[in-house]
Design a protein around this motif. Structure first.
Motif, PDB file in Angstrom:
ATOM      1  N   ILE A 239       0.868  -1.170   0.000  1.00 20.64           N
ATOM      2  CA  ILE A 239       0.000   0.000   0.000  1.00 20.64           C
ATOM      3  C   ILE A 239       0.909   1.225   0.000  1.00 20.64           C
ATOM      4  O   ILE A 239       1.902   1.282   0.723  1.00 20.64           O
ATOM      5  CB  ILE A 239      -0.967   0.033   1.211  1.00 20.64           C
ATOM      6  CG1 ILE A 239      -0.220  -0.095   2.537  1.00 20.64           C
ATOM      7  CG2 ILE A 239      -2.021  -1.071   1.096  1.00 20.64           C
ATOM      8  CD1 ILE A 239      -1.099   0.117   3.761  1.00 20.64           C
ATOM      9  N   GLU A 240       0.566   2.179  -0.849  1.00 22.39           N
ATOM     10  CA  GLU A 240       1.388   3.383  -0.988  1.00 22.39           C
ATOM     11  C   GLU A 240       0.530   4.609  -0.710  1.00 22.39           C
ATOM     12  O   GLU A 240      -0.527   4.786  -1.319  1.00 22.39           O
ATOM     13  CB  GLU A 240       1.945   3.490  -2.416  1.00 22.39           C
ATOM     14  CG  GLU A 240       2.913   2.380  -2.803  1.00 22.39           C
ATOM     15  CD  GLU A 240       4.341   2.608  -2.314  1.00 22.39           C
ATOM     16  OE1 GLU A 240       4.721   3.790  -2.139  1.00 22.39           O
ATOM     17  OE2 GLU A 240       5.058   1.617  -2.129  1.00 22.39           O
ATOM     18  N   GLY A 241       0.988   5.436   0.195  1.00 18.58           N
ATOM     19  CA  GLY A 241       0.278   6.676   0.482  1.00 18.58           C
ATOM     20  C   GLY A 241       1.045   7.856  -0.080  1.00 18.58           C
ATOM     21  O   GLY A 241       2.247   7.751  -0.340  1.00 18.58           O
ATOM     22  N   MET A 242       0.343   8.976  -0.273  1.00 11.38           N
ATOM     23  CA  MET A 242       1.048  10.185  -0.684  1.00 11.38           C
ATOM     24  C   MET A 242       1.127  11.148   0.491  1.00 11.38           C
ATOM     25  O   MET A 242       0.116  11.494   1.093  1.00 11.38           O
ATOM     26  CB  MET A 242       0.338  10.888  -1.847  1.00 11.38           C
ATOM     27  CG  MET A 242       1.143  12.072  -2.384  1.00 11.38           C
ATOM     28  SD  MET A 242       0.200  13.151  -3.474  1.00 11.38           S
ATOM     29  CE  MET A 242       0.093  12.160  -4.942  1.00 11.38           C
ATOM     30  N   MET A 243       2.337  11.569   0.790  1.00 10.01           N
ATOM     31  CA  MET A 243       2.530  12.514   1.880  1.00 10.01           C
ATOM     32  C   MET A 243       2.276  13.939   1.374  1.00 10.01           C
ATOM     33  O   MET A 243       2.123  14.159   0.176  1.00 10.01           O
ATOM     34  CB  MET A 243       3.958  12.371   2.434  1.00 10.01           C
ATOM     35  CG  MET A 243       4.287  10.942   2.855  1.00 10.01           C
ATOM     36  SD  MET A 243       3.279  10.331   4.236  1.00 10.01           S
ATOM     37  CE  MET A 243       2.077   9.287   3.407  1.00 10.01           C
ATOM     38  N   GLN A 244       2.281  14.905   2.291  1.00 11.98           N
ATOM     39  CA  GLN A 244       1.923  16.260   1.872  1.00 11.98           C
ATOM     40  C   GLN A 244       2.979  16.917   0.996  1.00 11.98           C
ATOM     41  O   GLN A 244       2.713  17.905   0.328  1.00 11.98           O
ATOM     42  CB  GLN A 244       1.631  17.130   3.094  1.00 11.98           C
ATOM     43  CG  GLN A 244       0.375  16.698   3.812  1.00 11.98           C
ATOM     44  CD  GLN A 244       0.089  17.530   5.027  1.00 11.98           C
ATOM     45  OE1 GLN A 244      -0.395  18.639   4.946  1.00 11.98           O
ATOM     46  NE2 GLN A 244       0.409  16.992   6.192  1.00 11.98           N
ATOM     47  N   THR A 297       0.866  12.751   6.639  1.00 11.87           N
ATOM     48  CA  THR A 297      -0.418  12.856   5.949  1.00 11.87           C
ATOM     49  C   THR A 297      -1.282  13.956   6.561  1.00 11.87           C
ATOM     50  O   THR A 297      -1.954  14.697   5.847  1.00 11.87           O
ATOM     51  CB  THR A 297      -1.185  11.518   6.016  1.00 11.87           C
ATOM     52  OG1 THR A 297      -0.391  10.496   5.427  1.00 11.87           O
ATOM     53  CG2 THR A 297      -2.509  11.606   5.265  1.00 11.87           C
ATOM     54  N   HIS A 298      -1.271  14.047   7.892  1.00 14.93           N
ATOM     55  CA  HIS A 298      -2.258  14.902   8.550  1.00 14.93           C
ATOM     56  C   HIS A 298      -1.697  16.119   9.274  1.00 14.93           C
ATOM     57  O   HIS A 298      -2.444  17.061   9.544  1.00 14.93           O
ATOM     58  CB  HIS A 298      -3.069  14.079   9.550  1.00 14.93           C
ATOM     59  CG  HIS A 298      -3.813  12.936   8.937  1.00 14.93           C
ATOM     60  ND1 HIS A 298      -4.749  13.109   7.954  1.00 14.93           N
ATOM     61  CD2 HIS A 298      -3.737  11.591   9.147  1.00 14.93           C
ATOM     62  CE1 HIS A 298      -5.246  11.919   7.604  1.00 14.93           C
ATOM     63  NE2 HIS A 298      -4.630  10.987   8.302  1.00 14.93           N
ATOM     64  N   GLY A 299      -0.426  16.083   9.631  1.00 15.31           N
ATOM     65  CA  GLY A 299       0.135  17.174  10.409  1.00 15.31           C
ATOM     66  C   GLY A 299       0.012  18.509   9.678  1.00 15.31           C
ATOM     67  O   GLY A 299      -0.045  18.553   8.462  1.00 15.31           O
ATOM     68  N   ASP A 300      -0.053  19.605  10.440  1.00 17.89           N
ATOM     69  CA  ASP A 300      -0.064  20.919   9.802  1.00 17.89           C
ATOM     70  C   ASP A 300       0.992  21.817  10.456  1.00 17.89           C
ATOM     71  O   ASP A 300       1.798  21.334  11.243  1.00 17.89           O
ATOM     72  CB  ASP A 300      -1.463  21.541   9.810  1.00 17.89           C
ATOM     73  CG  ASP A 300      -1.947  21.883  11.219  1.00 17.89           C
ATOM     74  OD1 ASP A 300      -1.108  21.957  12.157  1.00 17.89           O
ATOM     75  OD2 ASP A 300      -3.164  22.096  11.386  1.00 17.89           O
ATOM     76  N   ASP A 301       0.965  23.100  10.138  1.00 21.78           N
ATOM     77  CA  ASP A 301       2.031  23.964  10.618  1.00 21.78           C
ATOM     78  C   ASP A 301       1.931  24.284  12.107  1.00 21.78           C
ATOM     79  O   ASP A 301       2.790  24.961  12.665  1.00 21.78           O
ATOM     80  CB  ASP A 301       2.081  25.253   9.789  1.00 21.78           C
ATOM     81  CG  ASP A 301       2.494  24.955   8.346  1.00 21.78           C
ATOM     82  OD1 ASP A 301       3.116  23.893   8.125  1.00 21.78           O
ATOM     83  OD2 ASP A 301       2.187  25.759   7.454  1.00 21.78           O
ATOM     84  N   ASP A 302       0.879  23.795  12.749  1.00 23.46           N
ATOM     85  CA  ASP A 302       0.789  23.908  14.202  1.00 23.46           C
ATOM     86  C   ASP A 302       1.076  22.583  14.899  1.00 23.46           C
ATOM     87  O   ASP A 302       0.892  22.466  16.103  1.00 23.46           O
ATOM     88  CB  ASP A 302      -0.599  24.417  14.613  1.00 23.46           C
ATOM     89  CG  ASP A 302      -0.768  25.900  14.300  1.00 23.46           C
ATOM     90  OD1 ASP A 302       0.228  26.641  14.401  1.00 23.46           O
ATOM     91  OD2 ASP A 302      -1.887  26.306  13.958  1.00 23.46           O
ATOM     92  N   GLY A 303       1.485  21.576  14.135  1.00 29.08           N
ATOM     93  CA  GLY A 303       1.872  20.318  14.756  1.00 29.08           C
ATOM     94  C   GLY A 303       1.070  19.139  14.257  1.00 29.08           C
ATOM     95  O   GLY A 303       0.601  19.121  13.120  1.00 29.08           O
ATOM     96  N   MET A 304       0.918  18.157  15.139  1.00 30.39           N
ATOM     97  CA  MET A 304       0.246  16.927  14.764  1.00 30.39           C
ATOM     98  C   MET A 304      -1.259  17.141  14.692  1.00 30.39           C
ATOM     99  O   MET A 304      -1.797  18.020  15.381  1.00 30.39           O
ATOM    100  CB  MET A 304       0.588  15.844  15.791  1.00 30.39           C
ATOM    101  CG  MET A 304       0.054  14.471  15.470  1.00 30.39           C
ATOM    102  SD  MET A 304       0.490  13.973  13.778  1.00 30.39           S
ATOM    103  CE  MET A 304      -0.470  12.491  13.600  1.00 30.39           C
ATOM    104  N   VAL A 305      -1.906  16.372  13.826  1.00 31.47           N
ATOM    105  CA  VAL A 305      -3.366  16.305  13.813  1.00 31.47           C
ATOM    106  C   VAL A 305      -3.711  14.815  13.826  1.00 31.47           C
ATOM    107  O   VAL A 305      -3.375  14.100  12.898  1.00 31.47           O
ATOM    108  CB  VAL A 305      -3.961  16.974  12.557  1.00 31.47           C
ATOM    109  CG1 VAL A 305      -5.483  16.911  12.588  1.00 31.47           C
ATOM    110  CG2 VAL A 305      -3.497  18.421  12.441  1.00 31.47           C
ATOM    111  N   MET A 306      -4.334  14.363  14.912  1.00 34.69           N
ATOM    112  CA  MET A 306      -4.588  12.929  15.081  1.00 34.69           C
ATOM    113  C   MET A 306      -5.969  12.548  14.550  1.00 34.69           C
ATOM    114  O   MET A 306      -6.962  13.152  14.944  1.00 34.69           O
ATOM    115  CB  MET A 306      -4.562  12.555  16.571  1.00 34.69           C
ATOM    116  CG  MET A 306      -3.231  12.686  17.255  1.00 34.69           C
ATOM    117  SD  MET A 306      -2.220  11.226  16.943  1.00 34.69           S
ATOM    118  CE  MET A 306      -0.788  11.640  17.964  1.00 34.69           C
TER     119      MET A 306
END
Length: 519
Positions: A239-244, A297-306
């Motif tokens: 399985i292959e995901g695309m990162m940001q 995949t989910h983190g943003d410029d304020d950190g992790m997003v779970m």
RNA sequence: CAGGGCGUAGCUCAGCUUGGUAGAGCGGCGGUUUUGGGAACCGCAGGUCGCAGGUUCAAAUCCUGUCGCCCUGACCA
């Protein structure tokens, strides 16, 4: 990656615009390291290449384990545990396998320490046969299977192990590539080729479902080309995901091993006609690398997003406690709220609640939880208490966007709110992925796609491919781009199932393949 | 394993070229004032300058060796 940057005005502007610096756009690799640290998920250890997984990060792993383990059990697998040490001679049994792992094996050569006469210790008691710290367990499990399997009645044998493995990597990055990592490895043996292949694909599908539903990480399933195949496997699926940053991450693999390992290790059984046959085996695994994928995949410029399904906690209650007169009341109110929420369920699991009554300033405390990526922050102060309401902020929305909700309404809607966040994260990630998948039919366009601006462009390029290894090597050399997989048919990828011709060689091609830069 | 860089306080680093009492910011602890938002001020603690030799009256600083880490490549879940 498209989040607006608030420019900080001069004069008044001592405010940092984002919790993580640099931002994803400024320096993705550094951003990643900073998120891992700021979210308190892991840190580098004193041991070269090895990480310390901290409680907040380990809790994610525990949730991953729990989710996957349920799916393994539901498909008939049982857990077992095999030795960390593998006799050197076992690894030598399968030629390709040895070659694949030889360069990254830690080897134990002694079994004792003794004083070196200068106040230190030195190894003593050399082992007759060196032991390899498992880089993967095909050989040791195979040799055990050989003893367990005698008859067709013993098949299929469906075993999984949760374990650590060691691969002596040159360059390491927290979660993505460390010398020691945690994983699960499934090992199965079957009476027929068809059944083993079915198992291989079934577990690939389990991974796809888990990545999608639990990690909110859209993935492409497919088969690896020869060059990317697991050492000793007949077919490797992934399985292959695309990162940001648009690079691909291999998030899980499932291998059809044919009879390669059963021949090497003499895994045989008597079939219904009393003929002795070699079993057909598979192996499949995912690792703590999934956590790296989750961040990218989910983190943003304020950190992790779970994503709520694997978040260590679903929400944190932040009592506003500065007024002495109301302190006790607010705290009691919050504890009651926490208890009520804990008795609610999100899907199958109880709602996971943190109550953070630490004596810290509100802003600082709040930002700690933002950086950790907790899905919901619930602020409760005297004013809210009076109205029997709570002040709720969602991690998937800008941090200043908060709303007052009646307590009862909030509790009642917690399940659907968390699900909304989970689903929203998947959609957002899928949108990003789909935006950067491009059907390409000429060599020029292909080179432009990956060449333009070393960071800015790129993504997944879908082209026809003649299958030539030399061609793949040339492109890897030119662009650091490889075939991530030959995608499984019917996934709805643009143009994937049409026949055509390879844009590089003009040879015929049955299906498009996915090219990308990768981790 | 090759090329480059760096090891000084818990963290990020200055000082080194031109040798002469060990520094800053952040963090920690205590206090005061604050409080629906990543606060301010005051005070305190904390370093045999990676390690081992050498040169020198004197070494974080110069020399030699050594170990470790980071970055770039090849390899990889």
């Amino acid at each position: 990656m498209s989040d607006k940057k608030q420019s900080n005005q001069k004069g008044s502007g001592k405010k940092q615009k984002t919790a993580i610096q640099p931002t994803r756009l400024e320096n993705y690799a550094e951003w990643y390291q900073q998120v891992v640290r700021a979210a308190e998920m892991a840190e580098t250890s004193d041991v070269r290449g090895c990480m310390v997984i901290k409680p907040w990060g380990y809790a994610v792993w525990e949730n991953i384990q729990q989710g996957l383990d349920g799916m393994f059990k539901a498909t008939g697998h049982r857990n077992a545990y095999f030795p960390l040490f593998i006799p050197l001679s076992y690894l030598e049994k399968e030629a390709e396998h040895v070659e694949g792992f030889a360069k990254e094996c830690a080897v134990v050569t002694h079994h004792r320490l003794e004083p070196d006469g200068e106040g230190g210790l030195q190894p003593a008691g050399a082992l007759e046969e060196p032991l390899v710290v498992r880089p993967t367990s095909e050989t040791i499990i195979g040799s055990t299977f050989a003893k367990w399997i005698e008859s067709w009645r013993d098949l299929p044998l469906l075993i999984n192990q949760w374990a650590n493995v060691v691969r002596w990597e040159m360059r390491t990055r927290l979660f993505l590539r460390t010398a020691e990592f945690l994983w699960q490895e499934g090992h199965t043996a079957h009476a027929t080729e068809e059944e083993a292949m079915e198992e291989t694909l079934k577990m690939l599908e389990v991974y796809r479902e888990f990545a999608t539903e639990w990690l909110a990480m859209p993935v492409i399933t497919g088969e690896k080309t020869e060059g990317e195949r697991f050492p000793g496997a007949v077919n490797t699926f992934c399985i292959e995901g695309m990162m940001q940053d648009r690079k691909a991450l291999q998030a899980g693999t499932s291998h059809f091993l044919g009879q390669n390992f059963s021949r090497a290790q003499d895994i045989t059984f008597a079939d219904r006609d009393t003929n002795i046959q070699h079993a057909w085996t598979t192996s499949w695994g995912v690792s703590t690398r999934l956590i790296g994928g989750l961040i990218m995949t989910h983190g943003d410029d304020d950190g992790m997003v779970m994503p709520p399904k694997v978040a260590p906690a679903h929400l944190v209650i932040l009592p506003v406690l500065h007024k002495e007169e109301t302190r006790e009341q607010v705290l009691a109110y919050c504890e009651r709220l926490a208890a009520e929420l804990r008795s609610c369920r999100y899907g199958e699991a109880p709602v996971r609640v943190e109550l953070d009554a630490r004596d810290l300033r509100g802003g600082e405390k709040s930002w700690q939880w933002i950086k950790r990526g907790i899905p919901l922050r619930v602020e409760v102060g005297p004013r809210d208490m009076e109205q029997d309401a709570v002040f709720v902020a969602r991690r998937d929305r800008p941090h200043s966007e908060k709303a007052s909700i009646g307590r009862g309404e909030f509790i009642e809607g917690i399940d659907s709110l968390l699900e909304e966040i989970q689903v929203g994260m998947l959609h957002r990630a899928r949108e990003h992925r789909d935006d950067h998948v491009r059907v390409i039919d000429t060599e020029q366009e292909f080179y432009d796609f990956f060449d333009k601006g070393s960071e800015g462009g790129g993504g997944f390029a879908m082209t026809h491919f003649c299958g030539s290894t030399e061609l793949e090597d040339r492109i890897k050399k030119d662009l650091a781009v490889t075939v991530r997989c030959v995608p499984t048919r019917g996934q709805g990828l643009p143009g994937q199932d049409e026949a055509g011709t390879c844009p590089f060689t003009g040879e015929p091609s049955a299906t498009r393949v996915v090219w990308a830069k990768s981790y």
